[in-house]
Write a protein that holds these residues in place. Structure first.
Motif, PDB file in Angstrom:
ATOM      1  N   SER A  44     -27.641 -19.517  -2.543  1.00  0.00           N
ATOM      2  CA  SER A  44     -26.473 -19.275  -3.239  1.00  0.00           C
ATOM      3  C   SER A  44     -25.998 -17.851  -2.849  1.00  0.00           C
ATOM      4  N   THR A  45     -24.859 -17.602  -3.598  1.00  0.00           N
ATOM      5  CA  THR A  45     -24.299 -16.318  -3.236  1.00  0.00           C
ATOM      6  C   THR A  45     -24.738 -15.022  -4.274  1.00  0.00           C
ATOM      7  N   VAL A  46     -24.310 -13.969  -3.903  1.00  0.00           N
ATOM      8  CA  VAL A  46     -24.398 -12.921  -4.832  1.00  0.00           C
ATOM      9  C   VAL A  46     -23.234 -12.242  -5.477  1.00  0.00           C
ATOM     10  N   ALA A  47     -23.216 -11.559  -6.479  1.00  0.00           N
ATOM     11  CA  ALA A  47     -22.146 -10.995  -7.200  1.00  0.00           C
ATOM     12  C   ALA A  47     -21.250 -10.091  -6.237  1.00  0.00           C
ATOM     13  N   GLU A  48     -22.059  -9.503  -5.629  1.00  0.00           N
ATOM     14  CA  GLU A  48     -21.420  -8.285  -4.718  1.00  0.00           C
ATOM     15  C   GLU A  48     -20.846  -8.824  -3.329  1.00  0.00           C
ATOM     16  N   HIS A  49     -21.095  -9.942  -3.069  1.00  0.00           N
ATOM     17  CA  HIS A  49     -20.563 -10.407  -1.696  1.00  0.00           C
ATOM     18  C   HIS A  49     -19.874 -11.725  -1.978  1.00  0.00           C
ATOM     19  N   TRP A  50     -18.686 -11.984  -1.138  1.00  0.00           N
ATOM     20  CA  TRP A  50     -17.871 -13.232  -1.389  1.00  0.00           C
ATOM     21  C   TRP A  50     -18.152 -14.094  -0.468  1.00  0.00           C
ATOM     22  N   CYS A  51     -18.588 -15.277  -0.655  1.00  0.00           N
ATOM     23  CA  CYS A  51     -18.573 -16.534   0.232  1.00  0.00           C
ATOM     24  C   CYS A  51     -19.279 -15.979   1.483  1.00  0.00           C
ATOM     25  N   LEU A  75     -16.601 -25.108 -12.072  1.00  0.00           N
ATOM     26  CA  LEU A  75     -16.136 -23.767 -11.773  1.00  0.00           C
ATOM     27  C   LEU A  75     -15.806 -23.755 -10.139  1.00  0.00           C
ATOM     28  N   ARG A  76     -14.553 -23.671  -9.836  1.00  0.00           N
ATOM     29  CA  ARG A  76     -14.108 -23.770  -8.495  1.00  0.00           C
ATOM     30  C   ARG A  76     -14.204 -22.399  -8.109  1.00  0.00           C
ATOM     31  N   GLY A  77     -13.941 -22.094  -6.682  1.00  0.00           N
ATOM     32  CA  GLY A  77     -14.008 -21.003  -5.863  1.00  0.00           C
ATOM     33  C   GLY A  77     -12.777 -20.264  -5.977  1.00  0.00           C
ATOM     34  N   GLU A  78     -12.888 -18.736  -6.124  1.00  0.00           N
ATOM     35  CA  GLU A  78     -11.568 -17.920  -5.983  1.00  0.00           C
ATOM     36  C   GLU A  78     -10.738 -18.230  -4.826  1.00  0.00           C
ATOM     37  N   PRO A  79     -11.230 -18.651  -3.534  1.00  0.00           N
ATOM     38  CA  PRO A  79     -10.286 -18.797  -2.348  1.00  0.00           C
ATOM     39  C   PRO A  79      -9.289 -20.230  -2.691  1.00  0.00           C
ATOM     40  N   ASN A  80      -9.005 -20.385  -4.074  1.00  0.00           N
ATOM     41  CA  ASN A  80      -8.048 -21.293  -4.216  1.00  0.00           C
ATOM     42  C   ASN A  80      -8.465 -22.817  -3.970  1.00  0.00           C
ATOM     43  N   VAL A  81      -9.755 -23.156  -4.103  1.00  0.00           N
ATOM     44  CA  VAL A  81     -10.435 -24.399  -3.786  1.00  0.00           C
ATOM     45  C   VAL A  81      -9.749 -25.459  -4.696  1.00  0.00           C
ATOM     46  N   GLN A  82      -9.398 -25.207  -5.800  1.00  0.00           N
ATOM     47  CA  GLN A  82      -8.909 -26.460  -6.766  1.00  0.00           C
ATOM     48  C   GLN A  82      -7.691 -26.624  -6.335  1.00  0.00           C
ATOM     49  N   GLY A  83      -6.713 -25.454  -5.845  1.00  0.00           N
ATOM     50  CA  GLY A  83      -5.403 -25.870  -5.260  1.00  0.00           C
ATOM     51  C   GLY A  83      -5.414 -26.398  -4.040  1.00  0.00           C
ATOM     52  N   ALA A  84      -6.564 -26.123  -3.135  1.00  0.00           N
ATOM     53  CA  ALA A  84      -6.692 -26.748  -1.816  1.00  0.00           C
ATOM     54  C   ALA A  84      -7.036 -28.146  -1.839  1.00  0.00           C
ATOM     55  N   CYS A  85      -7.933 -28.326  -2.863  1.00  0.00           N
ATOM     56  CA  CYS A  85      -8.272 -29.931  -3.117  1.00  0.00           C
ATOM     57  C   CYS A  85      -7.006 -30.578  -3.659  1.00  0.00           C
ATOM     58  N   ASP A  86      -6.196 -30.163  -4.374  1.00  0.00           N
ATOM     59  CA  ASP A  86      -5.127 -30.668  -4.937  1.00  0.00           C
ATOM     60  C   ASP A  86      -4.172 -31.166  -3.999  1.00  0.00           C
ATOM     61  N   MET A  87      -3.904 -30.345  -2.834  1.00  0.00           N
ATOM     62  CA  MET A  87      -2.997 -30.394  -1.734  1.00  0.00           C
ATOM     63  C   MET A  87      -3.602 -31.161  -0.495  1.00  0.00           C
ATOM     64  N   ALA A  88      -4.749 -31.630  -0.754  1.00  0.00           N
ATOM     65  CA  ALA A  88      -5.357 -32.863   0.297  1.00  0.00           C
ATOM     66  C   ALA A  88      -6.003 -31.932   1.465  1.00  0.00           C
ATOM     67  N   VAL A  89      -6.564 -31.019   1.289  1.00  0.00           N
ATOM     68  CA  VAL A  89      -7.738 -30.416   2.010  1.00  0.00           C
ATOM     69  C   VAL A  89      -8.800 -31.368   2.554  1.00  0.00           C
ATOM     70  N   LEU A  90      -9.092 -31.978   1.366  1.00  0.00           N
ATOM     71  CA  LEU A  90     -10.005 -33.267   1.359  1.00  0.00           C
ATOM     72  C   LEU A  90      -9.497 -34.308   2.601  1.00  0.00           C
ATOM     73  N   GLU A 128     -22.431 -14.050 -12.589  1.00  0.00           N
ATOM     74  CA  GLU A 128     -22.546 -13.405 -11.210  1.00  0.00           C
ATOM     75  C   GLU A 128     -21.081 -13.992 -10.429  1.00  0.00           C
ATOM     76  N   ASN A 129     -21.105 -15.264 -10.395  1.00  0.00           N
ATOM     77  CA  ASN A 129     -20.096 -15.645  -9.633  1.00  0.00           C
ATOM     78  C   ASN A 129     -18.867 -16.313 -10.280  1.00  0.00           C
ATOM     79  N   HIS A 130     -18.686 -16.347 -11.685  1.00  0.00           N
ATOM     80  CA  HIS A 130     -17.413 -16.404 -12.167  1.00  0.00           C
ATOM     81  C   HIS A 130     -17.421 -15.566 -13.414  1.00  0.00           C
ATOM     82  N   PRO A 131     -17.647 -14.192 -13.031  1.00  0.00           N
ATOM     83  CA  PRO A 131     -17.573 -13.229 -14.148  1.00  0.00           C
ATOM     84  C   PRO A 131     -16.610 -13.439 -15.182  1.00  0.00           C
TER      85      PRO A 131
END
Length: 798
Positions: free
Chosen positions: A662-669, A211-226, A23-26
């Motif tokens: 958790s989330t559902v497939a039909e809605h996002w974050c 399995l990272r989130g669609e809103p560029n979670v991986q890229g955000a972490c790479d660029m120091a959002v943490l 559902e979350n990473h189809p």
């Protein structure tokens, strides 16, 4: 420790735990089904039977928060029955390293030789080596104990362990179901140990894959959002490292090279060897302070934080324990929300049940462009960076996030241009000359700032790979792991070759670009034995070419220098990014000495805050006792409550059921986008409480009836969804009932409903800071339908 995402057709086993990938990473699930068609076994471990479970070969229902116990039980079974890959374990892990006197808790260190390197045992049978320590540690996790803690039958745990051991290579996929616990780090550590024992790291079809989130979670972490990292996961500077020399002593020479390149990107010509590359201008965080999301709201509540700028997040829906969140927002002097909609966060001051006149916070809404309305990159779960063109023009005055930040920065710089305050130097001296998203990507990639005969680069050239970066200030890179992302000066939009696939492994090196160095499988040196030859039964990906005297293969070989053969120390460092150079079964404190820089470590290895080996601790709110630690129920490193007035802890006598979200497939974050789309609202129009049939019968509830769900922090009313997908678990002599709610709703938009985070707990993992929204205690009672919808009132009613 992750492999980059590859074609799952190379897998023989796929364990999905803490994720509803269907559902979350189809799109990822499409490849999982292809692997299954090719004979791979799919195992799904989850408290709730989902679409992923329905497709799995094996489904195991687990009690929320007990993943570390499940994994440790499998690890113990694999060790006792010698189902591990002995050659891999000896060659590529720290199994033979000798521990200092029983691995004292003060040091968690190794016994070292005269050169400061770990001493090595002669065999795995040595009682003082890491391997023996691990065996002793997990020996408590018998199959029977695993069942008693997790609720998974002993024979099913055995089946899963043996399926993974006998069907290699195998991959593990996880998401927030693993991380949103006060033992999140423990669970991921156990994944790492299991995969190292099975020899599943570095091979095609292996790895531990987030399995990272669609809103560029991986890229955000790479660029120091943490908050605790600079770009490329360099530790951020703290007040414990006031000079660059202090930073290097703590973090190692290896990181100092990348830090210098980052500083050159930040400050350009103003960063020189004479001023330690402007290290003094970096803000230094308090080493003992938490700057995470939950801590920021707690600081706002205490009046310490005056202005909060929120970009692309909706904490008024997504942050747990919303009472604290709303009270904190009301204490701010200024709240800036940068969003495509007026979200619940932007409108918190006029939520139902609240008098706007009682809130003095000034709220500024900056209209942002949607991701389809701007140029830029997004990074997927495997570190693959892809360029996206704007599909349509942003409406009205809305602008891309980068352009908004650019306008604010330039305005602030003009305001402080004549300032003599030292705090303003970081703004005055910053190298900031961007005009397009491509300009930003070029700086992230990095440049040669002077001619270099060794690399062949001339001043102004884009660097091509990480090894081009120098520690003397002659190169720059905004994020060292992205060095080479602007491949050969080409925008990523030109890297679209989806046909060329050397080795047939699904790597497609001409499609997108993957950090580091366009490498598709991290630690791929570990796919070979000590002689550099691919392990039998594993698809070759890299190998040592004895004739050419260099590493080669279908992927970029993950070795420090391509000509360092397997008979050299570097050629044996399959995990060269770690201080030990091998995979860590035991996470010890270790400083690898650097012969070229006496007195400084080459690299430094740390221990997670909650220990070097993963242990089972109960959630803060648990319906049962900790049978392994009767006197220490939850994570001993945990600090909770942190704010006594806002963080009550529920007990099982008042709140007898376990809630997971958790989330559902039909809605996002947080739903601020999808709940404004009518056809998605038609598919799933409102939040529900999913409950087992047995509980519904006990309460006299049927699907569609209204129920009141309460915790120690609040209550809300939703409709019940009675389903056989949810079932109670037998834990010892107690029956544990689990219920579920989605977290995608709030009081704004076309579809409004109560946020489950009115009742969730904001206890957090002591290392990662992730909240425990997958396990808290609630009560459920039948309720009459409310006379009127009161979405999002302080109690969370609808």
């Amino acid at each position: 420790m992750t492999n980059h995402w590859i074609d799952l057709q190379n897998c023989k086993t796929i364990l999905v735990e803490g994720s509803n990938v269907a559902e979350n990473h189809p799109m990822a699930f499409k490849w999982i089904r292809k692997a299954q068609e090719n004979g791979a076994k799919i195992i799904h471990v989850d408290p709730r039977f989902t679409r992923t479970s329905a497709a799995a070969d094996v489904y195991a229902r687990i009690r929320p928060g007990t993943d570390a116990a499940f994994q440790n039980t499998m690890i113990n079974h694999i060790l006792v029955n010698k189902l591990y890959d002995e050659d891999y374990v000896v060659t590529h892990t720290n199994a033979l390293f000798l521990g200092d006197e029983a691995f004292h808790t003060e040091t968690w260190g190794y016994k070292l030789n005269a050169k400061g390197k770990p001493r090595v045992a002669k065999s795995l049978d040595d009682p003082h080596c890491v391997f023996s320590r691990l065996k002793t540690f997990v020996s408590r996790y018998t199959l029977e104990t695993g069942e008693q803690i997790t609720g998974i039958p002993a024979e099913q745990i055995q089946l899963i362990a043996e399926t993974m051991a006998k069907n290699r290579p195998g991959s593990i996929l996880y998401a927030l179901g693993m991380t949103q616990h006060t033992t999140g780090v423990q669970g991921i550590r156990s994944f790492t140990i299991l995969q190292l024992l099975l020899g599943n790291i570095g091979k095609p079809g292996g790895g531990v894959n987030a399995l990272r989130g669609e809103p560029n979670v991986q890229g955000a972490c790479d660029m120091a959002v943490l908050y605790n990292y600079m770009p490329g996961y360099l530790n951020s500077a703290s007040n414990a490292e006031p000079t660059i020399h202090d930073y290097v002593r703590k973090n190692g020479i290896a990181d100092s090279r990348y830090l210098v390149n980052t500083l050159k990107a930040f400050f350009g010509e103003a960063a020189t060897a004479e001023n330690d590359y402007a290290y003094a201008w970096l803000p230094k965080r308090n080493a003992s302070k938490d700057y995470g999301t939950l801590a920021m709201f707690e600081d706002a509540l205490a009046g310490k934080l005056k202005l909060l700028w929120i970009v692309g997040q909706n904490p008024a829906v997504t942050v747990p324990n919303l009472r604290l969140t709303f009270d904190a927002l009301a204490k701010l002097k200024t709240l800036v929300v940068q969003e495509i909609w007026e979200t619940e966060t932007a409108a918190f001051w006029r939520r139902p049940g609240v008098d706007p006149k009682s809130i003095s916070t000034e709220v500024i809404l900056l209209p942002a462009a949607f991701f389809m309305e701007k140029n830029g990159t997004i990074t997927n779960s495997g570190g693959m960076v892809q360029w996206r063109h704007a599909a349509v023009k942003a409406p009205g005055q809305s602008k891309p996030d980068g352009e908004i930040v650019d306008l604010v920065f330039r305005t602030v710089r003009d305001l402080v241009k004549d300032s003599k305050e030292p705090r303003d130097e970081i703004i005055q001296k910053a190298s900031w000359t961007y005009t397009t998203a491509e300009d930003v990507l070029r700086e992230i990639n990095g440049f040669a700032l002077r001619d270099n005969l060794e690399t062949g680069l001339k001043a102004g050239d884009l660097v091509r790979k990480i090894s081009d970066l120098r520690a003397d200030g002659s190169t720059s890179s905004g994020a060292w792991i992205y060095a080479g992302v602007f491949a050969k000066g080409e925008n990523l939009s030109k890297r679209r070759d989806s046909q060329t696939d050397p080795g047939g492994l699904g790597l497609y090196p001409g499609f997108g670009w993957t950090w580091p160095n366009n490498m598709r499988i991290l630690y791929n040196r570990a796919s070979c034995d000590r002689n550099g030859e691919p392990y039998p039964g594993s698809k070759p990906v890299v190998w040592w070419d004895n004739q050419a005297k260099r590493w080669t293969g279908y992927d970029v070989p993950d070795v420090p220098v391509l000509t360092d053969g397997p008979d050299t120390p570097n050629g044996q460092r399959a995990f060269h990014l770690g201080a030990e150079g091998v995979g860590r079964l035991f996470a010890a404190v270790y400083s690898d000495p650097d012969e070229k820089h006496p007195g400084y470590p080459r690299d430094v290895a740390y221990v997670p805050k909650d220990g070097p080996l993963p242990e089972m601790y109960e959630p803060v709110e648990s319906p049962v006792e900790n049978i392994l630690h009767p006197r220490v129920k939850s994570n001993p490193m945990l600090k909770y409550p942190r704010v006594s007035t806002h963080q009550p802890i529920g007990t099982v006598d008042k709140y007898p059921y376990v809630l997971m979200t958790s989330t559902v497939a039909e809605h996002w974050c947080g739903g601020s986008t999808t709940r404004n789309i009518p056809w998605l609202n038609e598919l799933v129009p409102e939040p529900v409480l999913e409950m087992p049939v047995a509980l519904a019968q006990k309460l006299g509830v049927k699907s569609g009836d209204w129920v009141t769900v309460s915790s120690a922090r609040g209550e809300l009313e939703v409709k019940a969804l009675v389903t056989p997908r949810m079932k109670a678990l037998k834990i010892g002599d107690r029956e544990v009932t689990v219920v579920w709610m989605p977290y995608n709703w709030g009081y704004q938009g076309l579809s409004a409903g109560p946020s489950v985070n009115h009742i969730t707990i904001d206890a957090a993992d002591p290392g990662a800071g992730t909240q425990e929204t997958k396990a808290c205690l609630v009560n459920v009672v039948r309720a009459g339908r409310p006379a009127a919808r009161r979405s999002g009132s302080p109690g969370g009613h609808t």
